[in-house]
Design a protein around this motif. Structure first.
Motif, short mmCIF file in Angstrom:
data_model
loop_
_atom_site.label_atom_id
_atom_site.label_comp_id
_atom_site.label_asym_id
_atom_site.label_seq_id
_atom_site.Cartn_x
_atom_site.Cartn_y
_atom_site.Cartn_z
N ILE A 49 99.25 -8.34 -66.26
CA ILE A 49 99.28 -9.80 -66.44
C ILE A 49 100.69 -10.27 -66.09
CG2 ILE A 49 97.52 -9.65 -68.25
CD1 ILE A 49 99.64 -10.19 -70.32
N ARG A 50 100.79 -11.57 -65.81
CA ARG A 50 102.11 -12.13 -65.52
C ARG A 50 102.37 -13.32 -66.43
NH1 ARG A 50 102.10 -14.43 -60.40
NH2 ARG A 50 99.85 -14.29 -60.68
N SER A 51 103.63 -13.49 -66.78
CA SER A 51 103.97 -14.64 -67.62
C SER A 51 104.51 -15.75 -66.73
CB SER A 51 105.03 -14.19 -68.63
OG SER A 51 106.04 -15.16 -68.73
N ARG A 52 104.01 -16.96 -66.96
CA ARG A 52 104.62 -18.12 -66.27
C ARG A 52 105.32 -18.92 -67.35
NH1 ARG A 52 99.59 -20.29 -62.92
NH2 ARG A 52 99.20 -18.44 -61.68
N PRO A 53 106.66 -18.92 -67.33
CA PRO A 53 107.40 -19.56 -68.42
C PRO A 53 106.92 -20.99 -68.67
CG PRO A 53 108.89 -18.39 -66.95
CD PRO A 53 107.54 -18.36 -66.31
N GLY A 54 106.72 -21.29 -69.92
CA GLY A 54 106.29 -22.64 -70.29
C GLY A 54 104.81 -22.86 -70.11
N SER A 55 104.10 -21.87 -69.54
CA SER A 55 102.68 -22.11 -69.28
C SER A 55 101.79 -21.07 -69.96
CB SER A 55 102.47 -22.10 -67.76
OG SER A 55 101.12 -22.00 -67.45
N GLY A 56 102.26 -19.84 -70.06
CA GLY A 56 101.45 -18.80 -70.71
C GLY A 56 101.32 -17.58 -69.85
N PHE A 57 100.32 -16.76 -70.16
CA PHE A 57 100.10 -15.51 -69.43
C PHE A 57 98.86 -15.62 -68.56
CE2 PHE A 57 102.88 -14.21 -72.81
CZ PHE A 57 103.64 -13.19 -72.25
N TYR A 58 98.93 -14.98 -67.39
CA TYR A 58 97.83 -15.03 -66.43
C TYR A 58 97.48 -13.63 -65.96
CZ TYR A 58 98.71 -20.02 -66.21
OH TYR A 58 98.84 -21.32 -66.54
N ALA A 59 96.21 -13.40 -65.68
CA ALA A 59 95.80 -12.11 -65.11
C ALA A 59 96.42 -11.97 -63.73
CB ALA A 59 94.28 -12.02 -65.02
N ALA A 60 97.05 -10.82 -63.45
CA ALA A 60 97.71 -10.62 -62.17
C ALA A 60 96.68 -10.27 -61.10
CB ALA A 60 98.74 -9.50 -62.29
N ALA A 61 97.03 -10.58 -59.85
CA ALA A 61 96.12 -10.26 -58.75
C ALA A 61 96.29 -8.81 -58.33
CB ALA A 61 96.41 -11.17 -57.56
N GLY A 62 95.23 -8.22 -57.81
CA GLY A 62 95.33 -6.89 -57.21
C GLY A 62 95.51 -5.76 -58.20
N THR A 63 95.37 -6.03 -59.47
CA THR A 63 95.60 -4.95 -60.43
C THR A 63 94.41 -4.76 -61.35
OG1 THR A 63 96.55 -6.53 -61.96
CG2 THR A 63 98.08 -5.35 -60.53
N ALA A 64 93.31 -5.44 -61.07
CA ALA A 64 92.16 -5.31 -61.95
C ALA A 64 91.67 -3.87 -61.95
CB ALA A 64 91.05 -6.24 -61.51
#
Lengths: 452, 452
Positions: A49-64
């Motif tokens: 997952i990746r963190s976007r500061p101020g927005s939250g965490f998102y599932a990362a691409a290409g790593t499922a």
């Protein structure tokens, strides 16, 4: 961390999608927010997952992680999971009795016709034995199907028919053609359990409509179509699986009208058509293959070992489906398989075999109803043919529990909720009358008694 | 309106995605913004797109037209489209000469072994002829494959092997398992053209690496992996299609190291393995089936009509793939098909046939190189075996134009850019030495001359 990994594997969380907020997820999991923060941080360190500061965490691409269909179903109910029943049926020890399985015993099948067909194929041209064949599949078999459809009232030329590797693959191809992830598909409740497993693999939303002895409940159908705007409706015609219901002309007309108004495509699976004494109303016949697609296979009546299925549809759809099948299977159904099917269907013995089989099944149905009746197990409706009986267990007995118990005694049952999208059939089960033996009745009796 | 409809059919615009702004789209299409506004309004009235005030237009859910793979490729290049070549090859009139097609002529195949196998199957048990079989497919065939893999240096037990409906279906299943839309997949440039068509159907991004006579270019491979983080790398091992290249041990090691560092799964398609005089380096052997998956089929050496393929992989992956194959195909490869394949491979004649075939192809390769040389058509490398030659046309001749011209004379060619993701092979073509006849040389000569 495990829960997020599970959601990624089940694709209920996809690349780019936002994860639940720390607070919400802490509530869901019953842990403290700081535990969630730590789990998210570690998953981010792993790159999942990746963190976007101020927005939250998102599932990362290409790593499922690889898609895990089993993870999509609730874990606690793994034994009423459609995939579990399929795998049990297919991989069962030869000694297992299988009243829960969806096909006839091997010695009920027209094996002599298949043997003659194999010997006939052994004399075919080199090209039939070695080449891929054309993109639509064997012309003689498509012409045979066209004649059979004509007898059912469906006008479809051979060029409107596409052979596929199996009936399931026919539906899979149509799902690829019509659906994208997130679309909604309408099913009957109950319905053939593998429809659910297949649709899971396409990551679509499933909505269901209660089935009645004359087809889907019209008012519920209308409401579901209006509320969810499904892209597809997938149903069994002829002898409905698992209920054995027969579509009435009124319900057929109502379903077609509602589908046309909403631009919803109907896939009608006629896999049990040959078991009917005479054809019942067909959506494809009423509609003239405009918004209805007819699929089927030969697995129930001829051989499940020789895999071959078909799609009959509008010419422009067939053209797009040909491209898709070339891309994903390189060619149509195996020419050798289609050759065996065509030779066996054209064998003088096939028609006689089917007529004797229908009579034999009718006798077995009667005997099975009597034997089950002695255990207070009663059919929901009386099917016009086929091998399935959709039965209610006595006073609220739980079919899943019964199935678990019976499996220990070497008997595979098909508990009702496996067929029910809305899980409304806990006290139902599907019984294959051709797979009933005295031992099955004895095990059912013992299992029901142990519960009391 | 047509362009937006096309994008929806090609899934380059998916439900919920924002359409280009009116101004940007007007620029793209070379029309006035008011024309775009009108087109968008009409599409909205049709329900295909929705307007969100203050935000723009979005593709509506549940209204996508059927997936049109053909629309994904640029229209102007339809005749160098992979699907076009596949359909032409499969549906060609029997009189068409097919040096562009990817399989042997029917009379080069071991048809007598297949005939004997069919007669043997005609004596098999009822269960083999009529039942679905187990979820992994025929155990005798999987055991045979396990022994064959051992000879190649790949240790894989029968339980690590899954039979599938075809080699293409093996790859398709792996794509479903590992990929989600938007992921990136790495291919060789050039590569087997149907890899591109198949990946299109999975809506993934394709990145390619130039191929050299000893495998993918190592520096370009490293750069592509670092820049694009592909989820999968799909390649032909043994005899590379279309180039006939052989992977060197150094390149194999480099590729595996880079893949492991990035968690990239490698799918190695060994479909031409039996054409090699002795096994060349295999990624699956070096890696020990950890991050490498081996696939293949029997279509090139035994029969393309009896469809059967396989996957050898890590046990946990096989388990997930079994679920996926049950859901999408209900069961494994046809037991009758697997029985025919196993009987034919075990037939005493098969090994002798392959050895004679290799010698025959080596002679044909030499003759073809001489005949093409007279037309200034030269092989890019000298393959160690197989039936393909990757050839360069004289002084910048355009292979697509040549293919168009030759087709009018009844000769199907495979122009280079069909195999090239980056369209870097306009003056190349793949030639099947087993499908060469004098008329092909004559047509090539005339077609090249007409250009001057």
């Amino acid at each position: 961390m495990d829960e997020i990994r599970r959601r990624l594997a089940a694709r209920s969380l996809v690349a780019g999608e936002k994860l639940p907020s720390v607070r919400a997820f802490a509530r869901t999991m019953g842990v403290s927010p700081s535990t969630v923060v730590e789990a998210y941080d570690r998953l981010a360190a792993e790159g999942l997952i990746r963190s976007r500061p101020g927005s939250g965490f998102y599932a990362a691409a290409g790593t499922a992680p690889p898609l895990a269909l089993a993870e999509i179903a609730p874990r606690a109910e793994r034994d009423i999971d459609p995939l579990w029943v399929s795998r049990q049926s297919l991989d069962a020890h030869p000694d297992t009795l299988r009243p829960g399985c969806g096909w006839l015993p091997a010695d009920w099948m027209p094996n002599e016709a298949v043997r003659r067909a194999l010997r006939k194929l052994a004399r075919a041209d080199d090209a039939v034995l070695s080449d891929y064949g054309g993109t639509r599949g064997s012309l003689p078999l498509r012409q045979h199907l066209a004649r059979q459809f004509a007898a059912e009232g469906i006008a479809a030329g051979a060029e409107q028919i596409l052979l596929t590797g199996s009936g399931t693959q026919a539906l899979d191809l149509l799902c690829r053609f019509f659906l994208q992830p997130g679309d909604t598909v309408l099913l009957d409740d109950p319905c053939y359990f593998n429809f659910q497993a297949l649709l899971r693999a396409h990551r679509v939303r499933i909505v269901s409509v209660p089935h009645t002895p004359s087809g889907p409940d019209p008012a519920a159908f209308a409401a579901a179509v209006a509320a969810h705007r499904p892209r597809l409706y997938v149903t069994n015609s002829a002898i409905h699986n698992p209920t054995g219901a027969t579509l009435s002309p009124q319900t057929a007309h109502r379903v077609l009208t509602l589908a046309a108004a909403q631009d919803m495509v109907i896939v009608e699976d006629g896999i049990f058509a040959d078991f009917e004494p005479e054809p019942s109303p067909r959506l494809a016949a009423l509609d003239g293959l405009d918004g209805v697609v007819r699929i089927g296979s030969f697995s129930k009546t001829l051989s499940a070992s020789v895999r071959c299925g078909y799609i009959a549809a509008r010419p422009d759809w067939i053209d797009g489906l040909v491209d898709l099948q070339v891309a994903t299977h390189f060619g149509s159904a195996s020419p050798v398989a289609a050759g065996i099917v065509h030779a066996a269907l054209s064998d003088g013995s096939y028609r006689k075999h089917m007529s004797a089989l229908r009579a034999r099944l009718a006798r077995r149905q009667k005997q099975t109803i009597a034997a089950l009746g002695a255990l207070d197990i009663t059919p929901w409706t009386l099917p016009r043919g086929g091998f399935a009986l959709w039965c209610r267990l006595p006073d609220g007995a739980d079919a899943t529990e019964l199935a678990r118990h019976a499996l220990r005694d070497g008997v595979l049952l098909a508990p009702g909720n496996v067929f029910s999208v809305a899980r409304t059939a806990p006290d139902m089960m599907r019984v294959n009358v051709a797979q009933m033996e005295d031992k099955v009745i004895a095990v059912l009796k013992a299992s029901l008694a142990s519960r009391r």
